[in-house]
Design an enzyme around this catalytic site. Structure first.
Site, PDB file in Angstrom:
ATOM      1  N   HIS A 367      32.508  39.278  41.249  1.00 56.56           N
ATOM      2  CA  HIS A 367      33.850  38.857  41.645  1.00 56.56           C
ATOM      3  C   HIS A 367      34.545  38.048  40.540  1.00 56.56           C
ATOM      4  CE1 HIS A 367      37.086  38.427  44.400  1.00 56.56           C
ATOM      5  NE2 HIS A 367      36.363  38.581  45.500  1.00 56.56           N
ATOM      6  N   ASP A 371      38.391  41.823  41.589  1.00 56.36           N
ATOM      7  CA  ASP A 371      38.613  41.421  42.975  1.00 56.36           C
ATOM      8  C   ASP A 371      38.188  42.530  43.933  1.00 56.36           C
ATOM      9  OD1 ASP A 371      39.622  38.941  42.246  1.00 56.36           O
ATOM     10  OD2 ASP A 371      41.663  39.711  42.035  1.00 56.36           O
TER      11      ASP A 371
END
Length: 395
Positions: A367, A371
């Protein structure tokens, strides 16, 4: 002054290596670029070139073949005209104080192809793997009369242990340590998130059945499901470049090349040989690459360069009847795809229940780099290509 020949660092995780054999004897003249010794690191054999010319001198207290020593350890010297040979090799004070290396892996910029072979002929004695040969010496097994179970009849570790009456699977501590270090680093340094989706693989199964039928008549092997997934991922990565990134110096770096690693379960532990430029290869070329890399990984026959440089990894547990799992990122890569088994089960299509071949796909991504939205779109592209092979088959 004499030039030191040291244990080279053959990968960013390498801390030590095993001297397998000298290809030259003490007192022999050496030319720059000649192969002078072989090293085993992370279960890969590497031929090491001389980075200079001179007369090889191996002191009495130098590491011996089969000795495992830290990176930077002085193994020998190259002497110039009329130079006095050192009487002993210096010790390595710490891993951070490595002597200047006077030798380089001959395959660092040019990995061996299948035709070149996986190890030096003098050591391999083409009928036994390097690890099996060493264990045969440790257990006192006369391997020359054994029948090998490896590819092309090669003798592998399990053959030696069976002959010695030992059922213990003595996994390589060096490789196990490497795996542990990588997994710990992945856990500590990434922000992993896993997404799961299920795809209708009916058309993919039909495609592979068609390949098996048509290619078997020509004496050719059909691409495996791993090959098909590598091809699908290579195309998908070209459309979602951020998933082809690595985390370097606190920043994501998107690679211009797509090098896909395929996790292979071996006696020594999990190895991940890399299919390079997978997006530029045809399906048949990918199949040829994995057919070469995977068996050599299981027989400890890979070069170090063949285990490095991956930008994305695929792991498949479908053969073990696993549906979904959480694959662990192979740092510094951004993501890894896990493929489960393909299983026939009922599905609802336009209000009707129909049989389908279904597969679960699991994507773990970092992450920090990407995203959830872009990662989900990437996984959905893979799902779409699994369900509709015609979209990519000619690419």
């Amino acid at each position: 002054m004499p030039t030191q020949i040291t244990m080279p660092r053959l990968g960013w995780t390498m801390e030590e290596g095993t001297l397998i054999e000298w290809r030259k004897s003490s007192g022999d003249p050496v030319e720059m670029g000649e192969i002078i010794f072989t090293v085993e690191s992370d279960k890969a054999l590497n031929e090491i070139e001389a980075f200079d010319s001179g007369i090889l001198h191996i002191p009495e207290n130098a590491p011996k073949p089969d000795d495992t020593v830290p990176v930077g350890t002085v193994l020998a010297f190259l002497l110039g005209p009329d130079e006095e040979p050192p009487t002993e090799v210096p010790t390595v004070d710490s891993p951070d104080e490595e002597p200047v290396q006077s030798s380089l892996p001959s395959t660092a910029d040019r990995p061996l192809t299948a035709k070149q072979g996986s190890a030096p002929s003098q050591f391999n004695r083409p009928t036994i793997s390097p690890r099996a040969l060493r264990i045969a010496g440790e257990l006192g097994v006369d391997w020359q009369s054994l029948e090998g179970s490896g590819r092309t009849g090669r003798i592998v570790e399990q053959d030696i242990r069976a002959a010695a009456g030992s059922g213990i699977d003595d996994r390589s501590s060096q490789t196990r340590k490497l795996i542990a270090d990588r997994l710990t680093r992945s856990h500590q340094e990434t922000a992993p998130v896993t997404l799961h989706t299920e795809a209708d693989a009916t058309s993919l199964v039909a495609l592979r059945d068609k390949f098996k039928s048509s290619l078997s008549d020509r004496g050719l092997a059909a691409p495996s499901y791993n090959d098909l997934i590598i091809k699908i991922c290579a195309i998908s990565l070209g459309e979602h470049r951020i998933l082809n990134a690595t985390w370097e110096s606190d920043n994501p770096v998107i690679s211009s090349s797509i090098h896909i690693g395929l996790a292979v379960d071996t006696e020594a532990g999990l190895l991940v040989p890399v299919v390079r430029d997978a997006d530029r290869l045809s399906l048949q070329e990918i199949a040829g690459a994995t057919a070469d890399l995977a068996p050599r990984a299981r027989e400890s026959g890979l070069q170090s360069a063949e285990l490095q440089g991956g930008t994305f990894t695929i792991t498949n547990l479908g053969m073990h009847n696993i549906d979904a799992f959480t694959p662990i990122i192979n740092p510094p890569q951004c993501a890894i795809l896990g493929a489960g088994r393909i299983v026939r089960k009922p599905a609802v299509v336009e209000s009707e229940v129909v049989p389908q071949d279904r597969i679960t796909l699991s994507l773990t991504f970092d992450h920090r780099i990407v995203d959830g939205g872009p990662a989900a779109r990437f996984l959905d592209t893979i799902r779409e290509y699994v369900e509709e092979p015609d979209l990519w088959l000619t690419r």
